[in-house]
Design a protein around this motif. Structure first.
Motif, mmCIF file in Angstrom:
data_model
loop_
_atom_site.group_PDB
_atom_site.id
_atom_site.type_symbol
_atom_site.label_atom_id
_atom_site.label_comp_id
_atom_site.label_asym_id
_atom_site.label_seq_id
_atom_site.Cartn_x
_atom_site.Cartn_y
_atom_site.Cartn_z
ATOM 1 N N VAL A 19 0.959 -1.188 -0.057
ATOM 2 C CA VAL A 19 -0.058 -0.072 -0.035
ATOM 3 C C VAL A 19 0.783 1.367 0.065
ATOM 4 O O VAL A 19 1.971 1.302 0.672
ATOM 5 C CB VAL A 19 -0.922 -0.128 1.107
ATOM 6 N N VAL A 20 0.609 2.171 -1.182
ATOM 7 C CA VAL A 20 1.319 3.291 -0.920
ATOM 8 C C VAL A 20 0.529 4.406 -0.817
ATOM 9 O O VAL A 20 -0.525 4.568 -1.253
ATOM 10 C CB VAL A 20 1.949 3.469 -2.378
ATOM 11 N N ILE A 21 0.930 5.511 0.281
ATOM 12 C CA ILE A 21 -0.066 6.677 0.648
ATOM 13 C C ILE A 21 0.610 7.930 0.165
ATOM 14 O O ILE A 21 1.783 8.175 0.679
ATOM 15 C CB ILE A 21 -0.226 6.697 2.172
ATOM 16 N N GLY A 22 0.010 8.302 -0.938
ATOM 17 C CA GLY A 22 0.504 9.526 -1.517
ATOM 18 C C GLY A 22 0.996 9.230 -2.817
ATOM 19 O O GLY A 22 1.759 8.446 -3.211
ATOM 20 N N ALA A 23 0.600 10.196 -3.751
ATOM 21 C CA ALA A 23 0.698 9.930 -5.404
ATOM 22 C C ALA A 23 1.732 10.977 -5.622
ATOM 23 O O ALA A 23 1.233 11.763 -6.678
ATOM 24 C CB ALA A 23 -0.240 9.697 -6.173
ATOM 25 N N GLY A 24 2.831 11.575 -5.064
ATOM 26 C CA GLY A 24 3.422 12.513 -5.416
ATOM 27 C C GLY A 24 4.639 12.188 -6.314
ATOM 28 O O GLY A 24 4.730 11.131 -6.891
ATOM 29 N N MET A 25 5.840 13.008 -6.597
ATOM 30 C CA MET A 25 6.399 13.059 -7.506
ATOM 31 C C MET A 25 7.725 11.667 -7.119
ATOM 32 O O MET A 25 7.932 10.846 -7.658
ATOM 33 C CB MET A 25 7.570 14.069 -7.760
ATOM 34 N N ALA A 26 7.963 11.537 -5.751
ATOM 35 C CA ALA A 26 8.667 10.464 -5.299
ATOM 36 C C ALA A 26 8.019 9.216 -5.297
ATOM 37 O O ALA A 26 8.631 8.106 -5.942
ATOM 38 C CB ALA A 26 9.192 10.854 -3.916
ATOM 39 N N SER A 27 6.886 9.040 -5.000
ATOM 40 C CA SER A 27 6.147 8.066 -5.042
ATOM 41 C C SER A 27 5.893 7.280 -6.412
ATOM 42 O O SER A 27 6.059 6.281 -6.938
ATOM 43 C CB SER A 27 4.864 8.038 -4.245
ATOM 44 N N GLY A 28 5.833 8.323 -7.420
ATOM 45 C CA GLY A 28 5.535 7.886 -8.835
ATOM 46 C C GLY A 28 6.892 7.329 -9.468
ATOM 47 O O GLY A 28 6.846 6.413 -10.055
ATOM 48 N N ARG A 29 7.961 7.841 -8.910
ATOM 49 C CA ARG A 29 9.180 7.366 -9.425
ATOM 50 C C ARG A 29 9.546 6.044 -8.801
ATOM 51 O O ARG A 29 10.058 5.042 -9.449
ATOM 52 C CB ARG A 29 10.482 8.407 -9.045
ATOM 53 N N MET A 30 9.147 5.974 -7.646
ATOM 54 C CA MET A 30 9.416 4.790 -6.899
ATOM 55 C C MET A 30 8.658 3.551 -7.382
ATOM 56 O O MET A 30 9.059 2.256 -7.575
ATOM 57 C CB MET A 30 9.039 4.924 -5.358
ATOM 58 N N LEU A 31 7.166 3.744 -7.839
ATOM 59 C CA LEU A 31 6.638 2.814 -8.530
ATOM 60 C C LEU A 31 7.119 2.463 -9.757
ATOM 61 O O LEU A 31 7.048 1.341 -10.233
ATOM 62 C CB LEU A 31 5.079 3.149 -8.780
ATOM 63 N N GLU A 32 7.504 3.228 -10.626
ATOM 64 C CA GLU A 32 8.109 3.000 -11.785
ATOM 65 C C GLU A 32 9.434 2.064 -11.541
ATOM 66 O O GLU A 32 9.395 1.042 -12.355
ATOM 67 C CB GLU A 32 8.811 4.265 -12.399
ATOM 68 N N SER A 33 10.053 2.532 -10.808
ATOM 69 C CA SER A 33 11.365 1.808 -10.404
ATOM 70 C C SER A 33 10.875 0.315 -10.012
ATOM 71 O O SER A 33 11.601 -0.817 -10.432
ATOM 72 C CB SER A 33 12.089 2.552 -9.247
ATOM 73 N N LEU A 34 10.008 0.032 -9.312
ATOM 74 C CA LEU A 34 9.707 -1.089 -8.552
ATOM 75 C C LEU A 34 8.978 -1.907 -9.545
ATOM 76 O O LEU A 34 9.556 -3.126 -10.048
ATOM 77 C CB LEU A 34 8.558 -0.869 -7.462
ATOM 78 N N ILE A 35 8.374 -1.460 -10.735
ATOM 79 C CA ILE A 35 7.647 -2.234 -11.755
ATOM 80 C C ILE A 35 8.706 -2.660 -12.554
ATOM 81 O O ILE A 35 8.491 -3.642 -13.260
ATOM 82 C CB ILE A 35 6.638 -1.479 -12.179
ATOM 83 N N GLU A 36 9.427 -1.948 -13.011
ATOM 84 C CA GLU A 36 10.579 -2.043 -13.917
ATOM 85 C C GLU A 36 11.402 -3.239 -13.340
ATOM 86 O O GLU A 36 11.708 -4.124 -14.212
ATOM 87 C CB GLU A 36 11.430 -0.762 -13.946
ATOM 88 N N SER A 37 11.699 -3.405 -12.071
ATOM 89 C CA SER A 37 12.825 -4.241 -11.589
ATOM 90 C C SER A 37 11.860 -5.637 -11.554
ATOM 91 O O SER A 37 12.520 -6.746 -11.737
ATOM 92 C CB SER A 37 13.155 -3.954 -10.137
ATOM 93 N N ASP A 38 10.566 -5.618 -11.038
ATOM 94 C CA ASP A 38 9.744 -6.735 -10.769
ATOM 95 C C ASP A 38 8.462 -6.583 -10.835
ATOM 96 O O ASP A 38 7.678 -6.321 -9.912
ATOM 97 C CB ASP A 38 10.172 -7.405 -9.525
ATOM 98 N N PRO A 39 7.799 -6.544 -11.773
ATOM 99 C CA PRO A 39 6.310 -6.356 -12.081
ATOM 100 C C PRO A 39 5.450 -7.008 -11.356
ATOM 101 O O PRO A 39 4.239 -6.749 -11.083
ATOM 102 C CB PRO A 39 6.050 -6.154 -13.670
ATOM 103 N N ALA A 40 5.872 -8.251 -10.956
ATOM 104 C CA ALA A 40 4.755 -9.029 -10.403
ATOM 105 C C ALA A 40 4.994 -9.386 -8.580
ATOM 106 O O ALA A 40 4.476 -9.911 -8.033
ATOM 107 C CB ALA A 40 4.974 -10.504 -11.123
ATOM 108 N N ALA A 41 6.039 -8.656 -8.405
ATOM 109 C CA ALA A 41 6.349 -8.575 -6.599
ATOM 110 C C ALA A 41 5.266 -8.506 -5.955
ATOM 111 O O ALA A 41 5.124 -8.942 -5.001
ATOM 112 C CB ALA A 41 7.666 -7.972 -6.705
ATOM 113 N N TYR A 42 4.226 -7.215 -6.240
ATOM 114 C CA TYR A 42 3.565 -6.916 -5.263
ATOM 115 C C TYR A 42 2.047 -6.576 -6.046
ATOM 116 O O TYR A 42 2.076 -6.268 -7.154
ATOM 117 C CB TYR A 42 4.037 -5.564 -4.566
#
Lengths: 813, 110
Positions: free
Chosen positions: A6-29
Motif C-alpha cells: 500500500v502506498v499513501i501519496g501519489a507525489g513525484m517521489a512515489s511515482g518514481r518509486m512505483l516506476e522503479s519497482l515495476i521495472e525491476s519486478d512487475p509481479a512482486a506486489y
C-alpha cells in the motif's frame, strides 16, 4: 503468493518509486495507491508553467489512468487515509480498509500557513496543488484583479510571475531583506527583484505582514505592520513547507522533523517505509527533487529485498524563475577563512560570486549567465584544488589555460570589431578612428562615439584603447577612484546614480560593477549619502552605512563615551533649557560641560547606555538633537543684532533662527556651518563659514565657501539681496545645490574650487532653478527633518543601545 | 562547547553589530549576511576602539576610531596594520544566536 503493497501519496517521489519497482519486478506486489488529491501522479514542479499558461494540466501528468491499469495498480484517488493500524497491518481509508504486507508513506509536505489574524478567510490559499493553481488561474477572469503573495522564495515568486503573466496586478511581500535569501545573496537577489519589477510585479522586502483584512468572510487586503494596506482578491501564502507527518505520528512511528528513515528508507517499523518530503534522514529533510528520486530507487530495491543505501549528495540549485537564470551550489554563506571572487557585468545583468576556502571552491552563486554552473558544481563536489586557476576561475572553463596576464596585451589583441562599450554598441575600431580623427581625451572620445558615456564601467577599457592608439601622447587620467571597490570616481558615481536612476545600494554595487560584495567603510557612507540626497522618497537611509556618530546620533570620544549637544536655535536659550541641561548633567554624571564655538553646550563623557534616557529627558524640556556629529547642518551662529546692539542693522538673530529651523536635519556631503552677523563688524564671524550672511542697512550680503578648520578660507560673495525672505531662499538653494553636486566629504569651499564660483552664481541666479532647488530641498526635509533623539528614545529603538546579553552575571542569581 | 542563547538573529541589523558582556570582556556579535554572523572581541588592539560601532563590510569590520580593518573570520588586522582580535564560536539556529560559553569563560546555565 503475491505480497500486498500500500502506498499513501501519489507525489513525484512515489511515482518514481512505483516506476522503479515495476521495472525491476512487475509481479512482486499487488499495489494499492492512495492519494488525497482526486488524481494520480503529475509533475508538481510544472504547476508554474500551467499557472502561467505555457502548459496544460494534461501535459504535466506523469502517470495516466492507462498506466495504472496496465500495471494493475488499484487507485484510491480523492480518498484520505484515516488511520494506519500497524498491529493488524491495515490502512483505513475513508471508503474502507486495505491490508498490507509492506506500507510506503509518501505523504509529502504541508504548506505552512502563518497564523495571521484572518488567515482562515475565503481567498487565502497556499500554493501546493492543482486546486490552488486553478484558483490563481481563475483570478484573471476578473477585471482589475489584484493578488498578494506572502513569501519571496521560489514558490512565491513563481506564483507571482504566473499570475502576472495572466494580467493580474501582483504584489510580493517578503519578510527578509532580499528575495530567495536561502539560494541567493543580496546582489543576485537585487537582480531578480529588478527583473520581476520589469514584469510589473511589485516587490516589498523587509515587510512584515500584520493582519489579513476581510469583508463578508472573503479576503479584502493584507495589512503590514507599518499600516500599509495592500488590497487583494486573492492572497497566496508561500512561506515554506513542513513534512506531513500527522498520519505517521498517529501510527506511533518515530518522528523528528520528518518521519525517521534509515539508509534503506525503512521507518522504525520494519514493514513501513517512507520517502519524499515527509522523511527525515540523518537529521536532514528534503525539498529538491533530485535526492527524492534517489530515495525512490533505494526504496524500490529495499521492497524487493535487495541491498541499497541512500546517500545524500551535494545538490546544486539551478532554477529558472520566471525567465531569469539562477544557479547556486554549495555553501555561500557561513563559515570561517573564506574569500569571495565577484564578477559583475552590468550591461548584461550578470552576477557571479565564488566562495573559496583555502585552495578549494566551496560555493557559487550565479545570476543571468549560469552556463558554467555545472563546471563550478563539479569543482565543489570533487573538492578540487583551484589555486592554480584562481585568477581566472570566475571566467569559467573556457578561460583556463593561457590566461592574458597583461591587460594592455589583451586589449591590443582585440579585433577592431570587438565591442568595448556595450551600452552604446561602440567597437574598438570606432574608438581608434576617433583618436585618428583628433580626439585626445576621454571626453573627446565620448563626444564623438558615446563610448563610456552611459554606464561608464568601460571607461578604463576605452582609455586603454586610446593609450594603444595614441602611444606616448596619451596620459592616462589619474582620477582617483572612490576606493578599492570600484574604479569610478565620486563624480562618476554621482552622475551614474542620477543617470541610471539607481535607487538602492545593491543597485549601485551591481550596475556600477563593484568588486566587493557590499562595499567598504569608505564607499558605503558616500553611496548612502548620494542615494538619500538624490532619491529622498525612494531610498531608505541605511544606518549600517554610517559612521558611528551618525548612527548613534552622538559624538564618540576616544574612551568610547559620547558627547551630547542639544540644539540652541541661533544660539538662543532660556532658563528652562539650561535647567534641563544641568539636571541631565547631574543625573547622568556628566564629567565635562563645555560651551562650544557654535554657541551651544556640549555634555561630554556620556555612556552609550544612558543616551536614550538622557535624550528623553532633554526632549521633555523641548531640546532636540544639535546634530553636532553629522555631515549635515551644524549651527547657525548669530550676534544679537538690532534688537539690542547699537550698531545692528537687521534682525540677525531672528534670521539665524529662521535659517536653522529651515535647514536642520538635512544631510549634506560634509558638515555645514552658517552664521549671520548684524553689521560689518561681524561678531558672528560669518566670513569664515560655509555660508555667511553679513547684514547691512540696505539688505543682506551672502557669501559662501568660507572655512576655519584645516584650511582658513574667507567667503566669496554670492549675492546681495534686499529682504530676509530672499536671503532665506538663496541660502536654501545654495545648500541644495551643494547637496546635489558635491563629492562626499568635500566642504563647500572644496567643491566650489572644483566647479568654480561663477558656475555656482550662474546656477543660482536663475529664479526658476532657484525655486526648483528650494522645492527639492523642502521635499527631502519632509522625510529627514525629524528629531533623531526622539525617535531613538522610544523603547524599541532604545534597546539597541543596550548590550544584547550580559553573561557576567552568575546563573545562580 | 556549551552554546548559550544570547538573543535573536533579528536583534542585529544586517551589516551591523551588537554587544554581549562576558567574563572575558565585551564581545561584539556581527551580522555580515542574512544568516551569517561572527563573534569577536569588541576592543581594537590599536587604541581600544569599540569594533561593534564600526562599519561592517564583506566579512570584515572597520574600527570607528582610526579605520583599522579586521577580518571577522581570522581576527587578523588587514592591510598594513598589524594586530589581531580574539574570535569566538557563534552560530545561528532557528533564528537564535548561540555563543560558545566555554570560549567566553562562562558555562551555560543549567
Amino acid at each position: 503468493m503475491t505480497k500486498k503493497l500500500v502506498v499513501i501519496g501519489a507525489g513525484m517521489a512515489s511515482g518514481r518509486m512505483l516506476e522503479s519497482l515495476i521495472e525491476s519486478d512487475p509481479a512482486a506486489y499487488e499495489i494499492t495507491l492512495f492519494n488525497a488529491e482526486p488524481r494520480g501522479n503529475y509533475n508538481r514542479l510544472m504547476l508554474s508553467p500551467v499557472l502561467s499558461g505555457e502548459k496544460t494540466y494534461a501535459e504535466i501528468v506523469t502517470h495516466d489512468d492507462h498506466w495504472y491499469e496496465t500495471h494493475g495498480i488499484a487507485c484510491r484517488f480523492g480518498e484520505r487515509v484515516v488511520e494506519i493500524d500497524r498491529d493488524r497491518k491495515i490502512v483505513v481509508g475513508e471508503k474502507g480498509a486495505v491490508p498490507y504486507d509492506k506500507l510506503v508513506i509518501a505523504t509529502g509536505s504541508d504548506p505552512f500557513m502563518i497564523p495571521l489574524p484572518g488567515h482562515d478567510l475565503e481567498g487565502v490559499i497556499p500554493y501546493r496543488d492543482l486546486e490552488d493553481t486553478e484558483r490563481m488561474m481563475g483570478l484573471s477572469a476578473k477585471p482589475d484583479a489584484k493578488a498578494v503573495v506572502i513569501g519571496g522564495g521560489l514558490l512565491g515568486l513563481e506564483a507571482a510571475a504566473g499570475m502576472a503573466a495572466r494580467g493580474v496586478d501582483v504584489t510580493v511581500v517578503h519578510i527578509m531583506g532580499h528575495l530567495m535569501e536561502r539560494q541567493l545573496d543580496e546582489a543576485a537577489g537585487y537582480l531578480l527583484r529588478r527583473a520581476l519589477t520589469d514584469k510589473g510585479i511589485k516587490v516589498m522586502c523587509s515587510a512584515n505582514s500584520k493582519e489579513i483584512l476581510g469583508e463578508n468572510g472573503h479576503v479584502k487586503a493584507l495589512m503590514l505592520d507599518d499600516g500599509t494596506e495592500l488590497p487583494c482578491d486573492l492572497l497566496v501564502m508561500a512561506v515554506g513547507i513542513r513534512p506531513s507527518v500527522a498520519l505517521a505520528k498517529s501510527a506511533g512511528l518515530a518522528i523528528g522533523r520528518g518521519v525517521h528513515v534509515d539508509d534503506r528508507m525503512v521507518t522504525s517499523d520494519a514493514d513501513v517505509l517512507a520517502l519524499g518530503e515527509c522523511v527525515e534522514h540523518n537529521g536532514a529533510v528534503f525539498g529538491l527533487v533530485a535526492p527524492l528520486y534517489d530515495q525512490a530507487k533505494v526504496l524500490a530495491q529495499t521492497l524487493l529485498g535487495r541491498d541499497a543505501a541512500f546517500q545524500p549528495k551535494e545538490v546544486a540549485t539551478k532554477l529558472k524563475v520566471t525567465g531569469c537564470d539562477l544557479f547556486s551550489a554549495g555553501d555561500f554563506t557561513e563559515g570561517e577563512g573564506r574569500e569571495d571572487i565577484v564578477f559583475r557585468d552590468p550591461a548584461r545583468g550578470v552576477y557571479k560570486r565564488l566562495v573559496l576556502e583555502g585552495e578549494r571552491l566551496i560555493g557559487a552563486v550565479m545570476y543571468g549567465d549560469t552556463a558554467d554552473g555545472a563546471w563550478f558544481h563539479g569543482l565543489i563536489k570533487d573538492r578540487e584544488d583551484v589555486s592554480e586557476m584562481r585568477d581566472t576561475l570566475i571566467f569559467g572553463p573556457a578561460f583556463q589555460g593561457g590566461a592574458q596576464a597583461d591587460p594592455m596585451a589583451a586589449v591590443a589583441a582585440l579585433p577592431a570589431d570587438a565591442e568595448i562599450c556595450g551600452c552604446n554598441g561602440v567597437c574598438k575600431g570606432r574608438i581608434v578612428e576617433a583618436v585618428e580623427g583628433g580626439a585626445t581625451t576621454i571626453e573627446d572620445v565620448r563626444a564623438v562615439t558615446k563610448a563610456s558615456g552611459s554606464c561608464g564601467t568601460c571607461t578604463g577599457l576605452v582609455e586603454q584603447v586610446m593609450a594603444l592608439s595614441l602611444g606616448d601622447d596619451f596620459v592616462m587620467p589619474t582620477a582617483k577612484p572612490v576606493c578599492g571597490c570600484t574604479d569610478l570616481t565620486h563624480e562618476d558615481v554621482r552622475r551614474l546614480i542620477k543617470a541610471q536612476e539607481l535607487k538602492s545600494q545593491p543597485a549601485v554595487w551591481q550596475e556600477l560593477g563593484w568588486s566587493t560584495p557590499n562595499g567598504c567603510h569608505v564607499c558605503r557612507p558616500a553611496v548612502n549619502y548620494y542615494l538619500l540626497a538624490d532619491w529622498p522618497l525612494e531610498y531608505q537611509d541605511d544606518p549600517q552605512s554610517r559612521f558611528v556618530n551618525e548612527r548613534n546620533h552622538a559624538n564618540i570620544q576616544k574612551d568610547g563615551t559620547y558627547s551630547v549637544v542639544p540644539r540652541m536655535w541661533g544660539g538662543l536659550t532660556n532658563a528652562r533649557e539650561l535647567r534641563a541641561i544641568a539636571d541631565a548633567a547631574d543625573k547622568y554624571g556628566v564629567p565635562t560641560v563645555k560651551v562650544t564655538g557654535g554657541q551651544r553646550i556640549d555634555l561630554l563623557g556620556v555612556r552609550k547606555e544612558d543616551l536614550p534616557a538622557m535624550w528623553a529627558d532633554l526632549n521633555e524640556a523641548g531640546l532636540v538633537s544639535g546634530h553636532a556629529y553629522s555631515k549635515g547642518l551644524r549651527t547657525v551662529k548669530t550676534c544679537v543684532g538690532r534688537e539690542h546692539c547699537r550698531f545692528g542693522t537687521q534682525d540677525s538673530t531672528g534670521l539665524g533662527v529662521k535659517l536653522e529651523k529651515r535647514l536642520w536635519g538635512s544631510w549634506t556631503p560634509h558638515k555645514v556651518k552658517l552664521a549671520v552677523s548684524g553689521c560689518p563688524r561681524n561678531c558672528a564671524e560669518a566670513t569664515c563659514k560655509d555660508l555667511g550672511i553679513v547684514c547691512v542697512d540696505s539688505g543682506f550680503e551672502i557669501g559662501v565657501g568660507g572655512a576655519a578648520g584645516m584650511d582658513l578660507k574667507e567667503i566669496q560673495p554670492l549675492v546681495k539681496v534686499a529682504t530676509e525672505a530672499e536671503a532665506e531662499e538663496w541660502s536654501v538653494a545654495f545648500v541644495q545645490l551643494y547637496r546635489e553636486h558635491a563629492k562626499y566629504l568635500d566642504r563647500p569651499y572644496k567643491w566650489i574650487a572644483k566647479v568654480g564660483m561663477d558656475w555656482v552664481r550662474e546656477a543660482l541666479s536663475n529664479a526658476t532653478e532657484r525655486a526648483a532647488l528650494v522645492a527639492r530641498f523642502d521635499l527631502s526635509q519632509t522625510i529627514y527633518q525629524k528629531d533623531p533623539w526622539a525617535e531613538r528614545a522610544e523603547p524599541a529603538a532604545a534597546r539597541r543601545f543596550q548590550p544584547l546579553a550580559d553573561l557576567t552575571l552568575e546563573a545562580a542569581e | 562547547m556549551s552554546w548559550i542563547d544570547v538573543g535573536a538573529l533579528e536583534d542585529i541589523p544586517l551589516r551591523g553589530a551588537r554587544l554581549v558582556k562576558t567574563p572575558v570582556g565585551c564581545v561584539a556579535l556581527f551580522r555580515t549576511g542574512e544568516a551569517e554572523v561572527f563573534a569577536a572581541s569588541d576592543r581594537c588592539p590599536h587604541k581600544g576602539g569599540p569594533l561593534s560601532e564600526g562599519i561592517v563590510h564583506g566579512r570584515a569590520v572597520t574600527c570607528p576610531l582610526h579605520n583599522w580593518v579586521f577580518s571577522l573570520e581570522t581576527g587578523e588586522a588587514q592591510g598594513a596594520d598589524e594586530g589581531s582580535i580574539p574570535t569566538y564560536p557563534l552560530r545561528v539556529e532557528n533564528g537564535r544566536l548561540l555563543l560558545d560559553g566555554d570560549a567566553v569563560g562562562r558555562r551555560a546555565a543549567a
